[in-house]
Design a protein around this motif. Structure first.
Motif, PDB file in Angstrom:
ATOM      1  N   TYR A  77      -2.623   8.913  -5.722  1.00 48.68           N
ATOM      2  CA  TYR A  77      -2.673   8.352  -4.368  1.00 48.68           C
ATOM      3  C   TYR A  77      -3.798   7.327  -4.260  1.00 48.68           C
ATOM      4  O   TYR A  77      -3.612   6.236  -3.716  1.00 48.68           O
ATOM      5  CB  TYR A  77      -2.858   9.467  -3.332  1.00 48.68           C
ATOM      6  N   ALA A  78      -4.963   7.683  -4.784  1.00 45.12           N
ATOM      7  CA  ALA A  78      -6.107   6.769  -4.725  1.00 45.12           C
ATOM      8  C   ALA A  78      -5.797   5.471  -5.475  1.00 45.12           C
ATOM      9  O   ALA A  78      -6.053   4.371  -4.972  1.00 45.12           O
ATOM     10  CB  ALA A  78      -7.343   7.443  -5.309  1.00 45.12           C
TER      11      ALA A  78
ATOM     12  N   LEU B 276      -3.295  16.924  -1.019  1.00 46.53           N
ATOM     13  CA  LEU B 276      -2.457  16.699  -2.198  1.00 46.53           C
ATOM     14  C   LEU B 276      -2.996  17.471  -3.401  1.00 46.53           C
ATOM     15  O   LEU B 276      -4.219  17.654  -3.527  1.00 46.53           O
ATOM     16  CB  LEU B 276      -2.416  15.206  -2.544  1.00 46.53           C
TER      17      LEU B 276
ATOM     18  N   ARG C 182      -4.558   9.217   5.312  1.00 51.42           N
ATOM     19  CA  ARG C 182      -5.857   9.841   5.020  1.00 51.42           C
ATOM     20  C   ARG C 182      -5.744  11.360   5.150  1.00 51.42           C
ATOM     21  O   ARG C 182      -6.234  12.107   4.300  1.00 51.42           O
ATOM     22  CB  ARG C 182      -6.913   9.303   5.974  1.00 51.42           C
TER      23      ARG C 182
ATOM     24  N   SER D   5      -3.522  12.767   2.281  1.00 47.57           N
ATOM     25  CA  SER D   5      -4.135  12.690   0.961  1.00 47.57           C
ATOM     26  C   SER D   5      -5.121  13.822   0.707  1.00 47.57           C
ATOM     27  O   SER D   5      -5.369  14.182  -0.443  1.00 47.57           O
ATOM     28  CB  SER D   5      -4.828  11.336   0.772  1.00 47.57           C
ATOM     29  N   LYS D   6      -5.676  14.395   1.761  1.00 48.95           N
ATOM     30  CA  LYS D   6      -6.672  15.471   1.611  1.00 48.95           C
ATOM     31  C   LYS D   6      -6.068  16.783   1.133  1.00 48.95           C
ATOM     32  O   LYS D   6      -6.801  17.631   0.633  1.00 48.95           O
ATOM     33  CB  LYS D   6      -7.400  15.674   2.934  1.00 48.95           C
TER      34      LYS D   6
ATOM     35  N   LEU E  47       3.498  12.693  -3.813  1.00 53.48           N
ATOM     36  CA  LEU E  47       2.955  11.737  -2.850  1.00 53.48           C
ATOM     37  C   LEU E  47       3.756  11.806  -1.555  1.00 53.48           C
ATOM     38  O   LEU E  47       4.966  12.048  -1.571  1.00 53.48           O
ATOM     39  CB  LEU E  47       3.014  10.313  -3.412  1.00 53.48           C
TER      40      LEU E  47
ATOM     41  N   SER F 297      -3.425  13.442  -5.931  1.00 55.67           N
ATOM     42  CA  SER F 297      -4.570  12.878  -5.235  1.00 55.67           C
ATOM     43  C   SER F 297      -5.153  11.691  -5.999  1.00 55.67           C
ATOM     44  O   SER F 297      -5.472  10.653  -5.405  1.00 55.67           O
ATOM     45  CB  SER F 297      -5.641  13.958  -5.058  1.00 55.67           C
TER      46      SER F 297
ATOM     47  N   ARG G 258      -4.207  17.892  -7.257  1.00 53.46           N
ATOM     48  CA  ARG G 258      -5.162  17.025  -7.946  1.00 53.46           C
ATOM     49  C   ARG G 258      -4.523  15.780  -8.554  1.00 53.46           C
ATOM     50  O   ARG G 258      -5.014  14.670  -8.340  1.00 53.46           O
ATOM     51  CB  ARG G 258      -5.888  17.824  -9.030  1.00 53.46           C
TER      52      ARG G 258
END
Length: 171
Positions: A58-59, A50, A44, A47-48, A116, A55, A52
């Motif tokens: 990642y999601a 990363l 978490r 990921s904040k 990632l 990100s 665009r």
């Protein structure tokens, strides 16, 4: 007609109820727990920050990863239930039809893949390897027995030799 399946040993069936299965089960459940811990903690946080594209990737990959792991955990739990006599093979077959062990490909060339977090990519790779091992075991345990029927005048050793000849095109 005699059934070749009655005359041969099912190594997959034995492996599914052996110490190897227990190790596979433990590995699968540990990976589920490790992934949940990572995604709720370090993942978490990572990921904040990363870029665009990474990100977004990642999601998407975290959803695929958790789905893949839940499918594998479901399979492992079903197999454990049949091994422990809690469910019949027919019950497991009915429930197993809801479990997907394929179709979770990863595009390692997708934009943002290399951005990632390494720990996240490692979880994905490990889950894919485990998924493959489970899928192979599943196919071996639950494959149809149609191919196992041997004519009355053919013994099981000859049938195995014929299968090998067919598989390797040896005459």
């Amino acid at each position: 007609m005699s059934d070749l399946g009655l005359n041969t040993i099912s190594f997959a069936g034995r492996a599914a109820s052996s110490s190897q299965f227990k190790a596979l089960y433990a590995e699968g459940m540990a990976l589920v727990e490790e992934t949940a811990t990572y995604l709720d903690g370090d993942g978490r946080t990572a990921s904040k920050v990363l870029p665009r594209m990474a990100s977004v990737l990642y999601a998407a990959e975290s959803m695929r990863l958790t789905t893949r792991l839940m499918q594998m955990a479901s399979w492992l739990l079903l197999q454990r239930a049949v091994n422990n006599g809690e469910m019949t093979r027919d019950q497991v077959l009915s429930e197993k039809s809801k479990v997907r062990l394929d179709g979770f490909n990863v595009d390692r060339h997708a934009p943002g893949w290399n951005d990632l977090p390494e720990a996240f990519r490692d979880l994905i790779e490990r889950s894919l390897r485990l998924q493959n091992r489970i899928a192979v075991l599943d196919r071996e345990i639950y494959r149809p027995n149609d191919a196992a029927i041997v004519p009355d005048n053919e013994n099981s050793v000859q049938a195995q030799l014929n299968l090998l000849r067919t598989a390797f095109s040896v005459h």
